[in-house]
Design an enzyme around this catalytic site. Structure first.
Site, PDB file in Angstrom:
ATOM      1  CG  PHE A   3      -1.762  -1.270   1.359  1.00 30.79           C
ATOM      2  CD1 PHE A   3      -2.617  -1.703   0.354  1.00 30.79           C
ATOM      3  CD2 PHE A   3      -1.636  -2.046   2.495  1.00 30.79           C
ATOM      4  CE1 PHE A   3      -3.349  -2.883   0.495  1.00 30.79           C
ATOM      5  CE2 PHE A   3      -2.357  -3.226   2.647  1.00 30.79           C
ATOM      6  CZ  PHE A   3      -3.208  -3.639   1.637  1.00 30.79           C
ATOM      7  CG  HIS A   4       4.225   1.741   0.937  1.00 33.72           C
ATOM      8  ND1 HIS A   4       5.355   1.081   1.441  1.00 33.72           N
ATOM      9  CD2 HIS A   4       3.370   1.865   1.977  1.00 33.72           C
ATOM     10  CE1 HIS A   4       5.160   0.825   2.715  1.00 33.72           C
ATOM     11  NE2 HIS A   4       3.964   1.283   3.069  1.00 33.72           N
ATOM     12  N   PRO A   5       1.671   3.270  -3.074  1.00 36.07           N
ATOM     13  CG  PRO A   5      -0.521   3.730  -3.747  1.00 36.07           C
ATOM     14  CD  PRO A   5       0.268   3.036  -2.672  1.00 36.07           C
TER      15      PRO A   5
END
Length: 534
Positions: free
Chosen positions: A470-472
């Site tokens: 969850f690090h875009p």
């Protein structure tokens, strides 16, 4: 309906939007409108740390996006959680306080972005921080962003830390001093066992200011552009078409998925793509939605014996009751858990300049986050490539603002990324074979001992197991080349009165969890906006 004219309209009340709203409205002469498409953060599971299990994948708090089918994931599409609530992802994330490495920001400066080196950004990290140990040359005290130690311990995690040291990953007590190599316990954004989101830290203290207006359930449709300048925003508030005017700037803080989507819906992006969806081109900007980078985690699971993990405890009614009582009385125990308690940063091979892989080690295991835990004692060692070479994209799939954009991360699409994934699995196996873990008889459950040691076998296993952490970032990249979207003052190239302030502006991904770097970006951006508009 036109509601009013404001100095600033901020689109998105996630991490960056909350910081900006606080800082820009501090001047009572400055009017600020903050729009959030999601709802209020009054769901109790947001504030209990372990509640991430009930907020991820929950349409009340998560947009529940999915990627397209990914070749690198062996034909799988995966969930792509994004916060749909005040506080954004800081209201549903893992609460880990992580800045990244000094090398990350020095590289940003070397790419031509003035004011973004490690020495430049460190003061903004320190300004916002309220570190439990007090201020020193690297940490701040008295800021809004509370950082504390975790309030629980597990025997199996202590053993993993010893095993990591046996294979050359030294112990560390602080990942946030510029070089995060080592193994230690994560510090978290919590206050006395409660989640400390950006909404709690930055927005709530400013909510009573008469010059700050906050609207929830306000879905942005289009930036109004007149004569090359952003002058306002069209949006739907609780279903009603509404317009607001901006005297100073429209600021996009929707994150790496929503900010490029709104630019494209407003006619800013790749002309051919916009025309394909019937959108008139206001400004050709080919980098919008490109350069997507993300951390892909490979979740290895090991069964263990002679110790307790969370699995059997959480699968027992008596165990659940005991955990609830402990939390209610003392604000300690498993209900204070972030998704990962122990972390490690290491080099996948000795040729790397700095640590290039990160571990999140958890005293639990499950087939998929949010599903029931396994009916046996186990731990999970998730490992991700911190500096992936793979680049993806996020683009509109329709002119309808409510239609999810097309998310294509292109995970494991380069040979180098597949090699790092294979090396990371090998290193994990080496750690789990160390003497410190021997008393617990670790048995590889995922991917399993039947998976061979060749690059091909391990890369295929990574494709089967991996999911986003969850690090875009980077879909509105900062820079001065023809694919950059914003300059180093975070102004959109070619459109006056329009800025982007969120994770999408990162030129390259930071070496670690990305939430606190967004706090820094917004803090620095607020200062630049005030300076530029004097």
């Amino acid at each position: 309906m036109t509601i009013d004219s404001f100095n600033y309209i901020i689109v998105g009340a996630g991490t960056a939007g909350c910081v900006l709203a606080n800082r820009l409205s501090a001047d009572p002469k400055t009017s600020v409108l903050l729009l959030e498409a999601g709802g209020k953060d009054n769901y109790h599971w947001i504030h209990i740390p372990v509640g991430y299990l009930y907020t991820l994948g929950n349409p009340r708090t998560d947009w529940c996006f999915k990627t397209e089918v990914e070749a690198g994931l062996n034909g799988r599409a995966i969930d792509y959680a994004r916060g749909k609530v005040l506080g954004g992802c800081s209201s549903i994330n893992g609460m880990i306080y992580m800045r990244g490495q000094s090398r990350d920001y020095d590289q940003w400066r070397q790419m031509g972005n003035v004011g973004w080196s490690w020495d430049d950004v460190l003061p903004y990290f320190r300004k916002t921080e309220d570190h439990y140990a007090g201020a020193d040359d690297m940490h701040g005290a008295g800021g809004e962003w509370r950082v504390e130690e975790q309030r629980l311990s597990w025997e199996i995690l202590a053993a993993f830390r010893e095993a990591a040291a046996e294979v050359g990953i030294p112990n560390t007590d602080d990942f946030n001093r510029g070089d995060n190599e080592g193994c230690g316990y994560f510090q978290v954004n919590q206050r006395r066992g409660r989640r400390w989101s950006a909404a709690t830290a930055f927005l709530k203290p400013a909510m009573q200011r008469p010059n700050l207006k906050v609207l929830t359930h306000a879905q942005a449709n289009r930036i109004i552009i007149e004569d090359g300048r952003a002058t306002g925003l069209e949006f739907r508030h609780e279903g009603k078409p509404t317009t607001a005017n901006a005297r100073g700037a429209v600021i996009l803080s929707g994150g790496s998925v929503t900010s490029p989507q709104l630019l494209e819906l407003s006619g800013i992006g790749q002309g051919a793509l916009l025309q394909q969806h019937g959108i008139a081109v206001q400004h050709e900007l080919p980098g919008v939605g490109e350069n997507l980078q993300d951390h892909l985690q490979v979740r290895l699971v090991y069964k263990v014996a002679n110790t307790r993990t969370l699995n059997l405890r959480a699968n027992s009614l008596l165990g659940k009751a005991a955990m609830g009582i402990e939390y209610a009385l003392f604000r300690t125990g498993p209900l204070t858990m972030s998704p990962s308690q122990l972390g490690a940063f290491a080099k996948s091979d000795p040729s790397k300049e700095t640590a290039n892989i990160q571990y999140h080690i958890q005293p639990l295991s499950t087939d998929k986050l949010g599903e029931d835990l396994h009916p046996f004692e186990a731990f999970t060692a998730s490992v991700c490539n911190l500096r992936p070479e793979s680049r993806g994209s996020i683009h509109i799939s329709s002119s309808d603002p409510m239609q999810q954009p097309s998310i294509r991360p292109n995970y494991l699409s380069t040979e180098a990324d597949r090699a790092v994934a294979a090396d990371a699995i090998r290193l994990t196996r080496k750690i789990c074979a160390a003497d410190a873990l021997a008393p617990y008889s670790p048995e590889e459950f995922r991917p399993g001992a039947s998976v061979g040691d060749s690059d091909e076998d391990l890369a295929r296993a990574a494709g089967d197991l991996a999911t986003t952490i969850f690090h875009p970032v980077s879909t509105c990249r900062m820079g001065d080349d023809n694919l950059a979207v914003v300059d180093d003052r975070l102004k959109v190239h070619g459109v006056a009165g329009l800025r982007v302030v969120d994770a999408s502006i990162m030129p390259t991904i930071t070496s670690g969890n990305t939430n606190s770097p967004v706090v820094m970006i917004a803090e620095k951006a607020a200062e630049m906006i005030i300076q530029d508009d004097r």
